[in-house]
Design an enzyme around this catalytic site. Structure first.
Site, PDB file in Angstrom:
ATOM      1  N   ASN A  64      -3.798  -0.234   0.167  1.00  0.00           N
ATOM      2  CA  ASN A  64      -2.984  -1.452   0.052  1.00  0.00           C
ATOM      3  C   ASN A  64      -3.391  -2.571   1.006  1.00  0.00           C
ATOM      4  OD1 ASN A  64      -1.416  -0.102  -1.856  1.00  0.00           O
ATOM      5  ND2 ASN A  64       0.122   0.558  -0.361  1.00  0.00           N
ATOM      6  N   HIS A  97       1.367   0.854  -7.527  1.00  0.00           N
ATOM      7  CA  HIS A  97       1.315   1.360  -6.154  1.00  0.00           C
ATOM      8  C   HIS A  97       2.706   1.675  -5.601  1.00  0.00           C
ATOM      9  CE1 HIS A  97      -3.055   0.383  -4.843  1.00  0.00           C
ATOM     10  NE2 HIS A  97      -3.000   0.687  -6.116  1.00  0.00           N
TER      11      HIS A  97
END
Ligand code: HEM
Ligand code: NAG
Ligand code: NAG
Ligand code: NAG
Ligand code: NAG
Ligand code: NAG
Ligand code: NAG
Ligand code: NAG
Length: 317
Positions: free
Chosen positions: A93, A65
């Site tokens: 997230n 990420h």
């Protein structure tokens, strides 16, 4: 003579091209400036994984990420502030990515042995590798030299990270947008042999889709109600969620992929044959995964005088 010069010039060009491809990262960058970096990070990761095996998975995902948003630049680690809208609260997230505290601990240990030298982005890359190793997966040489960003990109996190509803063609194009091949994408997806997902990420797949083993669907539904329980967890690999192995791929062949996007890799499509190869050959999966992690770790690093070496991974200096 002329011919020899031509050849030399060509060789020089090839070396230039190769160093471009490597993105200026180097495996030996910290050899003299932080010789104990590797042992320090490895000990800290092993300790975090011994406390909670899932943390190994969380640290691998943290690197993914980070790299998919403005490159591997530690941007995901920045907290919200007056000047920064962080990536931590982006859709993919928020309430999902973990491991920030472990990175803080490692960073402060690393600052203790060699202050101001090692970037947060490099620590994340190293922690991801050591996590895979700690859970029984392959090792690889981590390249260093990613500098830390001065800011974050929440919009980019929302637009560039693939959602679990992705189709195969969507997965291919999102990885391609980051310079990663379809083969890299299928190998990297094998990271879902470890870790957990929230009910909200797979509810539609287990209730409303037919390309799932019904016994498996029923067992996952037990902890993921049709409504409510959004944050209830299920293992991405139903067989061995804390061991890095080929079970992710055997699960797909048995129609036991947890996410819609997982099962897309084995759904009578163009990814089927690579999934079958990995399900039958751990050596090939491990070496492809390691190579793909290096490729992912090379996504648009900040080098030279761009970015900085953050002191605290959560705030720019
Ligand atoms: C191919 C596209 C991908 C999609 C659509 C995807 C999606 C997801 C989703 C939805 C979750 C669960 C999040 C939650 O419910 O809180 C997850 C977890 C995870 N992902 Fe992926 N992912 C992909 C690729 C990757 C890659 C490339 C890696 C690393 C190389 C990775 C590593 C992980 C790990 C280890 C977990 C578990 C994390 C934990 O337990 O904390 N994923 N992924
Ligand atoms: C590295 O660690 C070893 C043992 O852990 C220690 O003896 C040595 O002094 C350390 N070196 C540096 C440069 O910190
Ligand atoms: C925000 O940016 C301004 C101008 O660059 C700076 O003076 C200030 O210290 C920054 N605030 C924070 C919390 O980083
Ligand atoms: C992130 O999650 C928190 C807690 O669930 C929620 O209050 C907040 O609105 C979410 N942030 C964003 C930007 O969606
Ligand atoms: C944020 O990410 C998006 C999508 O990749 C990109 O188009 C944009 O330029 C990025 N913004 C900044 C400020 O880096
Ligand atoms: C499943 O599909 C039905 C009918 O389209 C829809 O009403 C329902 O919200 C869906 N449920 C889930 C969990 O996706
Ligand atoms: C689903 O999985 C169960 C248990 O793993 C297995 O016994 C069954 O044959 C599978 N069903 C189908 C339709 O493949
Ligand atoms: C794949 O195709 C076969 C044969 O046409 C079919 O029986 C099977 O249900 C299909 N599987 C999926 C996941 O679509």
């Amino acid at each position: 003579m002329m011919r020899a010069r031509c050849l030399l010039a060509r060789i020089a060009l090839i070396f230039l091209a190769l160093s471009e491809v490597e993105g200026q990262l180097s495996s030996t960058l910290y050899d003299t400036t932080c010789p104990n970096l590797s042992s320090t990070v490895q000990a800290a990761v092993n300790s975090a994984v011994a406390t909670e095996a899932r943390m190994g998975a969380s640290l691998v995902r943290l690197h993914f990420h980070d790299c998919f948003v403005n490159g591997c630049d530690g941007s995901i680690l920045l907290d919200d502030s007056t000047n920064i809208t962080g990536e931590k609260t982006a859709g993919p997230n928020n309430n999902s990515v973990r491991g920030y505290d472990v990175i803080d601990t490692i960073k402060s240990q690393v600052e203790g042995i060699c202050s101001g030298v090692v970037s947060c982005a490099d620590i994340v890359a190293l922690a991801a590798r050591d996590s895979v190793v700690a859970l029984g997966g392959p090792s690889w040489t981590v390249l260093f030299g990613r500098r830390d960003s001065l800011t974050a990109n929440q919009t980019g996190a929302n637009s560039d990270l693939p959602p679990p509803t992705s189709s195969l063609s969507n997965l291919i194009s999102r990885f391609s947008a980051k310079g990663l091949s379809t083969q890299d994408m299928i190998a990297l997806s094998g990271a879902h042999t470890i870790g957990q997902a929230r009910c909200t990420s797979f509810r539609t797949h287990i209730y409303n889709e037919t390309n799932i083993n019904s016994t498996y669907a029923t067992s996952v539904q037990a902890n993921c109600p049709f409504s409510g329980g959004d944050d209830n967890l299920s293992p991405l690999d139903v067989q061995t969620p804390t061991t890095f192995d080929i079970d992710y791929y055997t699960n797909l062949i048995n129609q036991q992929g947890l996410l819609h996007s997982d099962q897309e890799l084995f759904n009578n499509g163009s990814a089927d044959s690579q999934v079958t190869t990995y399900a039958n050959d751990q050596t090939t999966f491990f070496s492809d995964f390691a190579a793909a992690m290096v490729n992912m770790g090379n996504i648009s690093p900040l080098t030279g005088t761009s970015g900085e070496i953050r002191t605290n991974c959560r705030v720019p200096n």
